[in-house]
Enzyme design. Sequence first.
Site, PDB file in Angstrom:
ATOM      1  N   ARG A   1      -4.343  -1.026  -6.746  1.00  0.00           N
ATOM      2  CA  ARG A   1      -3.317  -2.089  -6.374  1.00  0.00           C
ATOM      3  C   ARG A   1      -3.820  -3.056  -7.933  1.00  0.00           C
ATOM      4  NH1 ARG A   1      -6.211  -4.459  -1.262  1.00  0.00           N
ATOM      5  NH2 ARG A   1      -8.085  -3.911  -2.051  1.00  0.00           N
TER       6      ARG A   1
ATOM      7  N   SER B   1      12.203 -41.247 -27.290  1.00  0.00           N
ATOM      8  CA  SER B   1      10.909 -40.600 -26.289  1.00  0.00           C
ATOM      9  C   SER B   1      11.178 -40.734 -25.098  1.00  0.00           C
ATOM     10  CB  SER B   1       9.894 -40.685 -27.177  1.00  0.00           C
ATOM     11  OG  SER B   1       9.036 -40.597 -26.137  1.00  0.00           O
TER      12      SER B   1
ATOM     13  N   HIS C   1      -4.137 -42.871  -7.903  1.00  0.00           N
ATOM     14  CA  HIS C   1      -4.185 -44.057  -9.273  1.00  0.00           C
ATOM     15  C   HIS C   1      -5.882 -43.013  -9.548  1.00  0.00           C
ATOM     16  CE1 HIS C   1      -6.057 -46.874 -11.756  1.00  0.00           C
ATOM     17  NE2 HIS C   1      -5.051 -46.856 -11.899  1.00  0.00           N
TER      18      HIS C   1
ATOM     19  N   ARG D   1      -2.983   3.331   8.865  1.00  0.00           N
ATOM     20  CA  ARG D   1      -3.734   2.189   7.804  1.00  0.00           C
ATOM     21  C   ARG D   1      -2.545   1.365   8.448  1.00  0.00           C
ATOM     22  NH1 ARG D   1      -4.796   4.881   2.391  1.00  0.00           N
ATOM     23  NH2 ARG D   1      -5.169   2.878   1.621  1.00  0.00           N
TER      24      ARG D   1
ATOM     25  N   GLY E   1      -7.835  -8.418   6.304  1.00  0.00           N
ATOM     26  CA  GLY E   1      -8.242  -9.207   7.474  1.00  0.00           C
ATOM     27  C   GLY E   1      -7.069  -8.834   8.577  1.00  0.00           C
TER      28      GLY E   1
ATOM     29  N   TYR F   1      10.866 -31.558 -28.516  1.00  0.00           N
ATOM     30  CA  TYR F   1       9.031 -31.720 -27.951  1.00  0.00           C
ATOM     31  C   TYR F   1       8.753 -32.473 -26.790  1.00  0.00           C
ATOM     32  CZ  TYR F   1       9.029 -36.397 -28.670  1.00  0.00           C
ATOM     33  OH  TYR F   1       8.967 -38.062 -28.515  1.00  0.00           O
TER      34      TYR F   1
ATOM     35  N   LYS G   1       0.859  -1.019  -0.104  1.00  0.00           N
ATOM     36  CA  LYS G   1       0.061   0.156   0.006  1.00  0.00           C
ATOM     37  C   LYS G   1       0.766   1.250   0.407  1.00  0.00           C
ATOM     38  CE  LYS G   1      -4.188  -0.446   2.443  1.00  0.00           C
ATOM     39  NZ  LYS G   1      -4.257  -0.811   3.719  1.00  0.00           N
TER      40      LYS G   1
HETATM   41  P1  ADP Z   1      -7.816  -1.845   4.011  1.00  0.00           P
HETATM   42  O1  ADP Z   1      -6.455  -2.863   3.785  1.00  0.00           O
HETATM   43  O2  ADP Z   1      -9.126  -2.543   4.487  1.00  0.00           O
HETATM   44  O3  ADP Z   1      -8.419  -1.782   2.659  1.00  0.00           O
HETATM   45  P2  ADP Z   1      -7.548   0.368   4.414  1.00  0.00           P
HETATM   46  O4  ADP Z   1      -6.602   1.111   5.260  1.00  0.00           O
HETATM   47  O5  ADP Z   1      -7.391   1.006   2.781  1.00  0.00           O
HETATM   48  O6  ADP Z   1      -7.974  -0.813   4.518  1.00  0.00           O
HETATM   49  O7  ADP Z   1      -8.742   1.744   4.627  1.00  0.00           O
HETATM   50  C1  ADP Z   1     -10.427   0.942   4.489  1.00  0.00           C
HETATM   51  C2  ADP Z   1     -10.588   2.748   3.707  1.00  0.00           C
HETATM   52  O8  ADP Z   1     -10.509   3.367   4.946  1.00  0.00           O
HETATM   53  C3  ADP Z   1     -10.320   2.852   2.087  1.00  0.00           C
HETATM   54  O9  ADP Z   1     -10.719   2.198   1.274  1.00  0.00           O
HETATM   55  C4  ADP Z   1     -10.800   4.689   2.818  1.00  0.00           C
HETATM   56  O10 ADP Z   1     -12.339   4.675   2.259  1.00  0.00           O
HETATM   57  C5  ADP Z   1     -10.770   4.915   4.386  1.00  0.00           C
HETATM   58  N1  ADP Z   1      -9.594   5.803   4.435  1.00  0.00           N
HETATM   59  C6  ADP Z   1      -8.306   5.069   4.667  1.00  0.00           C
HETATM   60  N2  ADP Z   1      -6.844   6.553   4.714  1.00  0.00           N
HETATM   61  C7  ADP Z   1      -8.207   7.381   4.500  1.00  0.00           C
HETATM   62  C8  ADP Z   1      -7.613   8.721   4.811  1.00  0.00           C
HETATM   63  N3  ADP Z   1      -6.740   9.112   5.060  1.00  0.00           N
HETATM   64  N4  ADP Z   1      -8.610   9.428   3.982  1.00  0.00           N
HETATM   65  C9  ADP Z   1     -10.433   9.097   4.077  1.00  0.00           C
HETATM   66  N5  ADP Z   1     -10.677   8.331   3.998  1.00  0.00           N
HETATM   67  C10 ADP Z   1      -9.551   7.248   4.064  1.00  0.00           C
HETATM   68 MG    MG Z   2      -8.333  -0.214   1.536  1.00  0.00          MG
END
Ligand code: ADP
Ligand code: MG
Length: 900
Positions: A337, A780, A453, A93, A102, A868, A23
């Site tokens: 991504r 072969s 088998h 994040r 998750g 081949y 990310k």
């Molecule tokens: P995940 O890895 O679970 O996708 P993210 O880190 O992408 O988690 O965060 C999930 C959501 O939180 C993002 O898709 C976005 O909608 C919101 N978010 C994260 N950072 C910001 C930010 N700086 N401003 C506004 N929304 C944010």
């Molecule tokens: Mg996300």
Amino acid sequence: MSTKRVFDFTEGDGEMRSLLGGKGANLAEMTRAGLPVPPGYTITTEACLHYFKRGDLMDDSLKCEIFEAMERLETQKGQRFGGPQNPLLVSVRSGSVTSMPGMMDTILNLGLNDETVQGLADTTGNARFAFDCYRRLIQMFGNVVFGIEHHYFENKLSMLLQKEEVNQEQQLSEEALRQLIEIYKECVIEQAGRPFPQDSRQQLLLAVEAVFKSWHNPRAKYYRKINHISDKQGTAVNIQSMVFGNTGKTSGTGVLFTRNPSTGANELFGEFLYNAQGEDVVAGIRTPLPIAQLEEGMPEVYEQLITAAKQLEQHFKDMQDIEFTVEQGKLYILQTRNGKRNAQAAVRLAVELVHEQVITKNEAIMRIEASHLDQLLHRGLDESKVQNVLAVGLAASPGASTGQLVFDTEQAVEWSKAGKKVILARPETTPEDIQGMLVSEGVFTSRGGLTSHAAVVARGMGRSCVCGCEAVRIDPVNKVMYAGSSVLSEGDWITLDGGTGRIIEGKVPLREAEMSRELEEILRWSDEVRDLRVLANADTPRDAAVARRLGAEGIGLCRTEHMFFSPARLPVVQRMILAESIDERKAALEKILPMQQSDFYELFKSMSGLPVTIRLLDPPLHEFLPNLDELHEQKLYVERQEQLAVLAEEKKALRAERQQISEMIQKVDALQEKNPMLGQRGCRVGIVYPEIYDMQIEAIFKAVSRCLDEGVDVIPELMIPLVGDVTELKVMRELVDRVALQVLGKEKIRYCPYKVGTMIEVPRAALTAKRIAAHADFFSFGTNDLTQMTFGYSRDDAEHKFLAHYLDHKILQHNPFQVLDTEGVGQLIELAVASGRSVKPRIKTGICGEHGGDLKSIFYCHEIGLDYVSCSPYRIPLARIAAAQAAIHYQKEKDITAAV
Ligand code: ADP
Ligand code: MG
Ligand code: MG
């Protein structure tokens, strides 16, 4: 520690994945590319690992770096983190190197407290919005940092909704939200025993630590384990200034795929939710709108979104999965991504990106995965009609099939003769079941793994197969099976999906496999770059037709014995084997000859212009005979009937029958071998009973002759199996030449330059390949037998007994019957190729057998310069692509070495 552990988004780039996480690296890359990304910074994975090393303690210098970066962010935004007026808010994040869904939830709106919330209300002039942000923060922070489960907060929220007599949180008044914040703060104290921290710097450090620690939570550990991700990577943490999708009607948040991820169509695909923040879109509280509706509501934003999507695709050269937020009509990109896709989309996408000149043909070829082709080239189910899934076993051989349930080979054969479609269910299969599998649409077993088998044979034959389905109890004696509360008997309809392992009750409509235009195109590109030729293992005209349609350049292996198994022929074959005199044998062979001849004729016709390699009879003869145990059972049964019979007439007939069975038992018994795999088989049969090979050769050349008469372009190659000494081949070759001349005559033979070659499957053949090559036009490599004999494993015994244990305990890295053992077996192959070429530089070399359809093994064949590979028809597209991938891969390696 003096290395830099915090990077602003402006300092990093997409290449720094291992340090900044996926990310973080992409946020930096997007920032560089000028996309509208809210500014921020990333704490590295190294900082995380260092934190673990110190026993979960953050050192002061890291804290310093974090706050210095925050100061830079404050300057850039013209706001203060924790400042009472116009406060800077951030999100925290997680971001591991390999995406791990998750692992940890994101915290939004960090930096809010009782004081700054007022500041936010004042600067935005929107108090309701400010309190909405604050209550979200307390809940997310309480959950992520203090581990308070969401339902505690949600209960409080619903109680308040009730009290206020509204349905949704958007309808709560500013005053109600203020109350909610107090309630939440109480809740934190109750559940965590400590208050929600008012100091924003403390909030930040606690949040960062929580992300670090989430690396070790059980969900994350489990995910890494099943996906083979190293525990030693650690996670990065992204701190990013907030943008707000929850300020009202001109704001919102959404997710977007730049193309349709299930078809690959070039259209935006995604959802949007007005007046929402963060994960509201996926949380399912409110129903989001299809992205296309944004065009009406916010045409300008939609326009920007299309531009951004294009730009991101061009930049990352792939379909993107984007998270974005709109704040008061302005678009911000928060994440991108490479998007997950199914097989169909993957192929279409790769091809269209080439047409759009985003990637090269070679890049497109490298993007195709083996599993994609498995999904595309086999029949599938009409998923809307799938109802009662009885059980899920191992997905052993792809393709869906449907038919009536049978529990043994006899029934399978009988019903298939009557034109019924059958599915064979067995506790496990043995070589005696081959015939049953051959006439069945699909097979499933309750025991046995992916190398059992049943699985191996089914893959070879292109039948769908589910195995090791332990939830099903199969009782072949009483012809019933039990799955949960369902009981199915012989004749009931059942459906298999060998691609997913599902066993489904009833008759589910099937969807035919199709070669899409895009797949055809990428296969054509593959053909342009590959060096290996791709041939098919095909035994019947039907297989050959499939193989040709899928792009086979001929037949590399036709196993003539499979022609012997058909119900009409087996009795004649048995008579031939059990014959007591040579005349008797010849009489039987005379009956078989026209059948073989017509098979070969059809085969040649369907492969006109391409080589067809026919292997003379290979397996031990007793494989064609009835099973001894069954014969004994039959005898017992007849004996009992005999005792019960009253009429003399009847008694006499039964006695005669019993005697017949006894004789059969004697003969079959005499043909039993202690170790058939190493016994009388292959050319050993051909040498001891030359009349058998004689008949086969005659059938081949009679078919050739007819083809020549009809103007069919026939290229026959005869292959002698199991040669271990040059004399064996020499003698057999003489036989071939003699019969060819007899059948074709001097004139005709000139128009048919047939080839005679040998399988190299006995180690001694590889070791003496130089002498053997003098009599062979091609080698072969029968990698299945060669693997058996090099390892000294009998495949069946190995796979039933110790191989699974070996793989579990890493004694072996791969099952050598699936992935060619380049270290050992490979030495023999390389030696044989080199010594063969030393006497015959242009001797043709290749492999046949399951390895010919395996990606790794194909790479190896390319690397050592074989001519081949030959594999089962449905693996041909995979082999074409794999051969191309190998060519591209090794060319790249060469280029790199040349450059150094
Ligand atoms: P995940 O890895 O679970 O996708 P993210 O880190 O992408 O988690 O965060 C999930 C959501 O939180 C993002 O898709 C976005 O909608 C919101 N978010 C994260 N950072 C910001 C930010 N700086 N401003 C506004 N929304 C944010
Ligand atoms: Mg996300
Ligand atoms: Mg999430």
